[in-house]
Write a protein that holds these residues in place. Structure first.
Motif, PDB file in Angstrom:
ATOM      1  N   ILE A 133       0.852  -1.199   0.000  1.00  0.00           N
ATOM      2  CA  ILE A 133       0.000   0.000   0.000  1.00  0.00           C
ATOM      3  C   ILE A 133       0.885   1.245   0.000  1.00  0.00           C
ATOM      4  O   ILE A 133       0.649   2.198  -0.730  1.00  0.00           O
ATOM      5  N   TYR A 134       1.935   1.214   0.834  1.00  0.00           N
ATOM      6  CA  TYR A 134       2.820   2.372   0.933  1.00  0.00           C
ATOM      7  C   TYR A 134       3.296   2.813  -0.446  1.00  0.00           C
ATOM      8  O   TYR A 134       3.294   3.986  -0.777  1.00  0.00           O
ATOM      9  N   MET A 135       3.692   1.819  -1.272  1.00  0.00           N
ATOM     10  CA  MET A 135       4.243   2.211  -2.580  1.00  0.00           C
ATOM     11  C   MET A 135       3.271   1.969  -3.723  1.00  0.00           C
ATOM     12  O   MET A 135       3.649   2.019  -4.885  1.00  0.00           O
ATOM     13  N   ASN A 136       2.002   1.727  -3.407  1.00  0.00           N
ATOM     14  CA  ASN A 136       1.014   1.432  -4.444  1.00  0.00           C
ATOM     15  C   ASN A 136       1.616   0.453  -5.454  1.00  0.00           C
ATOM     16  O   ASN A 136       1.676   0.726  -6.655  1.00  0.00           O
ATOM     17  N   ALA A 137       2.045  -0.688  -4.915  1.00  0.00           N
ATOM     18  CA  ALA A 137       2.703  -1.701  -5.753  1.00  0.00           C
ATOM     19  C   ALA A 137       1.746  -2.151  -6.846  1.00  0.00           C
ATOM     20  O   ALA A 137       0.524  -2.061  -6.703  1.00  0.00           O
ATOM     21  N   GLY A 138       2.328  -2.637  -7.920  1.00  0.00           N
ATOM     22  CA  GLY A 138       1.465  -3.066  -9.010  1.00  0.00           C
ATOM     23  C   GLY A 138       2.205  -3.875 -10.039  1.00  0.00           C
ATOM     24  O   GLY A 138       3.426  -4.066  -9.947  1.00  0.00           O
ATOM     25  N   THR A 139       1.450  -4.378 -10.969  1.00  0.00           N
ATOM     26  CA  THR A 139       2.010  -5.145 -12.082  1.00  0.00           C
ATOM     27  C   THR A 139       1.250  -4.689 -13.319  1.00  0.00           C
ATOM     28  O   THR A 139       0.437  -3.753 -13.240  1.00  0.00           O
ATOM     29  N   THR A 140       1.480  -5.374 -14.427  1.00  0.00           N
ATOM     30  CA  THR A 140       0.728  -5.024 -15.637  1.00  0.00           C
ATOM     31  C   THR A 140      -0.767  -5.295 -15.441  1.00  0.00           C
ATOM     32  O   THR A 140      -1.589  -4.830 -16.211  1.00  0.00           O
ATOM     33  N   LEU A 141      -1.117  -6.052 -14.399  1.00  0.00           N
ATOM     34  CA  LEU A 141      -2.537  -6.346 -14.154  1.00  0.00           C
ATOM     35  C   LEU A 141      -3.239  -5.233 -13.378  1.00  0.00           C
ATOM     36  O   LEU A 141      -4.464  -5.246 -13.248  1.00  0.00           O
ATOM     37  N   GLY A 142      -2.488  -4.281 -12.848  1.00  0.00           N
ATOM     38  CA  GLY A 142      -3.120  -3.173 -12.123  1.00  0.00           C
ATOM     39  C   GLY A 142      -2.337  -2.778 -10.887  1.00  0.00           C
ATOM     40  O   GLY A 142      -1.244  -3.291 -10.639  1.00  0.00           O
ATOM     41  N   GLU A 143      -2.911  -1.846 -10.124  1.00  0.00           N
ATOM     42  CA  GLU A 143      -2.241  -1.327  -8.923  1.00  0.00           C
ATOM     43  C   GLU A 143      -3.079  -1.620  -7.683  1.00  0.00           C
ATOM     44  O   GLU A 143      -4.311  -1.639  -7.746  1.00  0.00           O
ATOM     45  N   ILE A 144      -2.406  -1.801  -6.575  1.00  0.00           N
ATOM     46  CA  ILE A 144      -3.083  -2.175  -5.341  1.00  0.00           C
ATOM     47  C   ILE A 144      -4.027  -1.079  -4.830  1.00  0.00           C
ATOM     48  O   ILE A 144      -5.120  -1.366  -4.325  1.00  0.00           O
ATOM     49  N   GLY A 145      -3.631   0.170  -5.026  1.00  0.00           N
ATOM     50  CA  GLY A 145      -4.437   1.282  -4.524  1.00  0.00           C
ATOM     51  C   GLY A 145      -5.891   1.226  -4.978  1.00  0.00           C
ATOM     52  O   GLY A 145      -6.791   1.680  -4.260  1.00  0.00           O
ATOM     53  N   SER A 146      -6.130   0.633  -6.147  1.00  0.00           N
ATOM     54  CA  SER A 146      -7.492   0.627  -6.705  1.00  0.00           C
ATOM     55  C   SER A 146      -8.434  -0.295  -5.924  1.00  0.00           C
ATOM     56  O   SER A 146      -9.634  -0.310  -6.192  1.00  0.00           O
ATOM     57  N   LEU A 147      -7.907  -1.080  -4.976  1.00  0.00           N
ATOM     58  CA  LEU A 147      -8.747  -2.037  -4.238  1.00  0.00           C
ATOM     59  C   LEU A 147      -8.891  -1.687  -2.761  1.00  0.00           C
ATOM     60  O   LEU A 147      -9.477  -2.430  -1.991  1.00  0.00           O
ATOM     61  N   ILE A 148      -8.301  -0.571  -2.371  1.00  0.00           N
ATOM     62  CA  ILE A 148      -8.265  -0.250  -0.937  1.00  0.00           C
ATOM     63  C   ILE A 148      -9.329   0.791  -0.608  1.00  0.00           C
ATOM     64  O   ILE A 148      -9.450   1.813  -1.288  1.00  0.00           O
ATOM     65  N   LYS A 149     -10.094   0.516   0.444  1.00  0.00           N
ATOM     66  CA  LYS A 149     -11.154   1.437   0.859  1.00  0.00           C
ATOM     67  C   LYS A 149     -10.694   2.329   2.022  1.00  0.00           C
ATOM     68  O   LYS A 149     -10.914   3.524   2.029  1.00  0.00           O
ATOM     69  N   GLU A 150     -10.056   1.690   2.996  1.00  0.00           N
ATOM     70  CA  GLU A 150      -9.566   2.449   4.155  1.00  0.00           C
ATOM     71  C   GLU A 150      -8.180   1.942   4.529  1.00  0.00           C
ATOM     72  O   GLU A 150      -7.906   0.747   4.376  1.00  0.00           O
ATOM     73  N   VAL A 151      -7.357   2.838   5.020  1.00  0.00           N
ATOM     74  CA  VAL A 151      -6.042   2.428   5.525  1.00  0.00           C
ATOM     75  C   VAL A 151      -5.961   2.843   6.994  1.00  0.00           C
ATOM     76  O   VAL A 151      -6.317   3.974   7.343  1.00  0.00           O
ATOM     77  N   TYR A 152      -5.530   1.928   7.845  1.00  0.00           N
ATOM     78  CA  TYR A 152      -5.396   2.198   9.282  1.00  0.00           C
ATOM     79  C   TYR A 152      -3.923   2.430   9.594  1.00  0.00           C
ATOM     80  O   TYR A 152      -3.058   1.669   9.131  1.00  0.00           O
ATOM     81  N   LEU A 153      -3.676   3.475  10.370  1.00  0.00           N
ATOM     82  CA  LEU A 153      -2.276   3.838  10.649  1.00  0.00           C
ATOM     83  C   LEU A 153      -2.091   4.172  12.124  1.00  0.00           C
ATOM     84  O   LEU A 153      -3.061   4.475  12.832  1.00  0.00           O
ATOM     85  N   ILE A 154      -0.827   4.120  12.557  1.00  0.00           N
ATOM     86  CA  ILE A 154      -0.444   4.720  13.837  1.00  0.00           C
ATOM     87  C   ILE A 154       0.510   5.849  13.485  1.00  0.00           C
ATOM     88  O   ILE A 154       1.438   5.658  12.679  1.00  0.00           O
ATOM     89  N   ASP A 155       0.243   7.031  14.021  1.00  0.00           N
ATOM     90  CA  ASP A 155       1.063   8.180  13.620  1.00  0.00           C
ATOM     91  C   ASP A 155       2.322   8.323  14.493  1.00  0.00           C
ATOM     92  O   ASP A 155       2.560   7.506  15.393  1.00  0.00           O
ATOM     93  N   LYS A 156       3.077   9.375  14.241  1.00  0.00           N
ATOM     94  CA  LYS A 156       4.379   9.525  14.918  1.00  0.00           C
ATOM     95  C   LYS A 156       4.235   9.798  16.414  1.00  0.00           C
ATOM     96  O   LYS A 156       5.220   9.764  17.144  1.00  0.00           O
ATOM     97  N   PHE A 157       2.980  10.088  16.858  1.00  0.00           N
ATOM     98  CA  PHE A 157       2.754  10.273  18.303  1.00  0.00           C
ATOM     99  C   PHE A 157       2.242   8.985  18.942  1.00  0.00           C
ATOM    100  O   PHE A 157       1.881   8.964  20.112  1.00  0.00           O
ATOM    101  N   GLY A 158       2.120   7.917  18.138  1.00  0.00           N
ATOM    102  CA  GLY A 158       1.620   6.647  18.661  1.00  0.00           C
ATOM    103  C   GLY A 158       0.097   6.580  18.672  1.00  0.00           C
ATOM    104  O   GLY A 158      -0.484   5.676  19.265  1.00  0.00           O
ATOM    105  N   GLU A 159      -0.570   7.535  17.991  1.00  0.00           N
ATOM    106  CA  GLU A 159      -2.044   7.567  17.979  1.00  0.00           C
ATOM    107  C   GLU A 159      -2.596   6.874  16.727  1.00  0.00           C
ATOM    108  O   GLU A 159      -2.001   6.956  15.651  1.00  0.00           O
ATOM    109  N   TYR A 160      -3.782   6.252  16.894  1.00  0.00           N
ATOM    110  CA  TYR A 160      -4.424   5.564  15.765  1.00  0.00           C
ATOM    111  C   TYR A 160      -5.106   6.579  14.855  1.00  0.00           C
ATOM    112  O   TYR A 160      -5.690   7.549  15.330  1.00  0.00           O
ATOM    113  N   LYS A 161      -5.086   6.343  13.551  1.00  0.00           N
ATOM    114  CA  LYS A 161      -5.874   7.171  12.635  1.00  0.00           C
ATOM    115  C   LYS A 161      -6.282   6.338  11.420  1.00  0.00           C
ATOM    116  O   LYS A 161      -5.691   5.288  11.133  1.00  0.00           O
ATOM    117  N   THR A 162      -7.328   6.822  10.714  1.00  0.00           N
ATOM    118  CA  THR A 162      -7.837   6.098   9.543  1.00  0.00           C
ATOM    119  C   THR A 162      -7.806   7.033   8.347  1.00  0.00           C
ATOM    120  O   THR A 162      -8.197   8.194   8.461  1.00  0.00           O
TER     121      THR A 162
END
Ligand code: EPU
Length: 299
Positions: A133-162
Motif C-alpha cells: 500500500i505504501y508504494m502502491n505496488a502493481g504489475t501489468t494487471l493493475g495497482e493495489i491502490g485501486s482495491l483499498i477502501k480504508e487504511v489504518y495507521l499509527i502516527d508519529k505520536f503513537g495515535e491511531y488514525k484512519t
C-alpha cells in the motif's frame, strides 16, 4: 533507563541489538541494525511513543523486497508480525480488514480460491500488505491502490488514525497520505465480485513472470520506475546493452534489465554506484531522468 531496557519492557516485542538483518531483505545486501519485531498494534503504539520521546528514528521493514539498506542502519528497524486468523480469507466476503503484516501471497491464494475479481493485481508481488500500500505496488494487471477502501495507521505520536481512500490517495508507485513517522497497520480491501477467469489469469501471469524475470536470484524487484507506459525501464536499459553490467558482486540481470542481481557479498555503496552509472547513461543517451522504484531510506 536505557532505550533497550525500555523497549524490552514492552510486551509483545522481541528486541535485538545490532542484529544481522541481511537475510531480512530479498536482495541480501549486508546490513546490521537494532531490530524490534512487533506483534500487536498496542505494542507498536507504545514503542512509537518511546521512540518519539527519545528522538530515535525508525523504519518499517516488511518482506524487505523493496528497500536498500546501509551496512549499519542508524535507528531502529521495526518488523510487524501481527496475529491474523487465516480463516477470514477462507470465507467469501465483500470486503476484508487485513493487518499490514499479511503477505500478498495469502491474498493471491484467496483470489484463486474464490475467483475474486480485481485481486489478480496482488499476483507475484513479494510484499506485505502495508509495504504494498505504501508504494502502491502493481504489475501489468493493475495497482493495489485501486482495491483499498480504508487504511489504518499509527502516527508519529503513537495515535491511531484512519485514511478514507479517494481518487487522490494513490498515483503510480506512490501514496499521498502516509505522513513522516506514520506506520500502516492494516487496511480494508474490497473486490469486484466473482469471476471464473481469475485463477487462470493469475496462473498465466505467474508463468509470464517466471519466463521474463530472474525470480530465483537475490534481487529487489524492478529497480527503476518505468518513465512512461511507452518507455519501460527494462527495455531502455537493455537497448543500451547494459545487461551484464557489473559493480562488485552486483550485476544487471541477463534476463530482465530492470533487475539487479546480488551474486556475492554486496552492499549499499555498490548498489548506489551501479544505479548512478545507469542513470547517467539513460540521461546521456535518451535524455530521460530515471527514478528509482526501490526505496533508499538513508540517502
Ligand atoms: N524488456 C526488454 N528487455 C528487458 C526487459 C524488458 O526489452 O530486459 C521489454 C519487454 O519485452 C516488454 C517491456 O520491456 O516489452 C516491458 O517489460 P515487462 O513486461 O517485463 O514489464 P516491466 O514494465 O518491465 C512491470 C513492473 C514489474 C512487473 C511487470 C510485470 C514496473 C517498474 N515494473 O515491469 O514490477 O512485475 O511489469 O507485470 O512497473 C516490481 O515492481 O518490482 C516489478 C518488477
Amino acid at each position: 533507563m536505557l532505550l533497550k531496557e525500555l523497549i524490552n519492557k514492552i510486551p509483545d516485542i522481541e528486541f535485538q541489538e545490532g542484529a544481522d538483518i541481511t537475510k531480512m531483505t530479498t536482495f541480501r545486501l549486508e546490513s546490521k541494525a537494532d531490530l524490534a519485531i512487533v506483534k500487536t498494534t498496542e505494542a507498536l503504539s507504545t514503542l512509537i511513543k518511546i521512540l518519539k520521546q527519545n528522538k530515535v528514528h525508525y523504519l518499517i521493514l516488511g518482506m524487505g523486497a523493496n528497500q536498500i539498506l546501509p551496512q549499519k542502519v542508524d535507528g531502529l528497524i521495526i518488523n510487524l508480525k501481527f496475529n491474523f486468523d487465516q480463516n477470514i480469507l477462507s470465507e467469501l466476503h465483500d470486503e476484508y480488514v487485513i493487518p499490514a503484516s499479511v503477505t500478498l501471497n495469502h491474498l493471491t491464494s484467496a483470489a484463486v480460491r474464490h475467483g475474486l475479481s480485481g485481486w489478480e493485481v496482488f499476483t507475484g508481488i513479494p510484499a506485505s500488505l502495508g509495504g504494498a500500500i505504501y508504494m502502491n505496488a502493481g504489475t501489468t494487471l493493475g495497482e493495489i491502490g485501486s482495491l483499498i477502501k480504508e487504511v489504518y495507521l499509527i502516527d508519529k505520536f503513537g495515535e491511531y488514525k484512519t485514511h478514507e481512500v479517494t481518487e487522490k490517495s494513490f498515483s503510480y508507485r506512490r501514496n499521498h497520505f502516509v505522513e513522516h513517522g506514520d506506520v500502516i497497520i492494516g487496511a480494508k480491501i474490497f473486490h469486484r465480485g466473482k469471476d471464473d477467469q481469475i485463477p487462470g489469469k493469475i496462473k498465466s501471469y505467474l508463468e509470464y513472470r517466471k519466463t521474463t524475470q530472474p525470480l530465483a536470484t537475490k534481487n529487489c524487484g524492478c529497480v527503476f520506475k518505468n518513465p512512461s507506459k511507452l518507455y519501460q525501464a527494462g527495455r531502455l536499459i537493455d537497448q543500451l546493452g547494459l545487461k551484464g553490467f557489473r559493480n562488485g558482486g552486483l550485476q544487471v540481470s541477463l534476463k530482465h534489465a530492470n533487475f539487479v542481481e546480488n551474486q556475492s557479498n554486496s552492499n549499499w555503496d555498490q548498489f548506489r554506484d551501479l544505479t548512478e552509472a545507469i542513470k547517467w547513461q539513460m540521461n546521456m543517451f535518451y535524455g530521460i531522468e530515471f527514478e528509482l522504484e526501490v526505496k533508499i531510506p538513508y540517502h
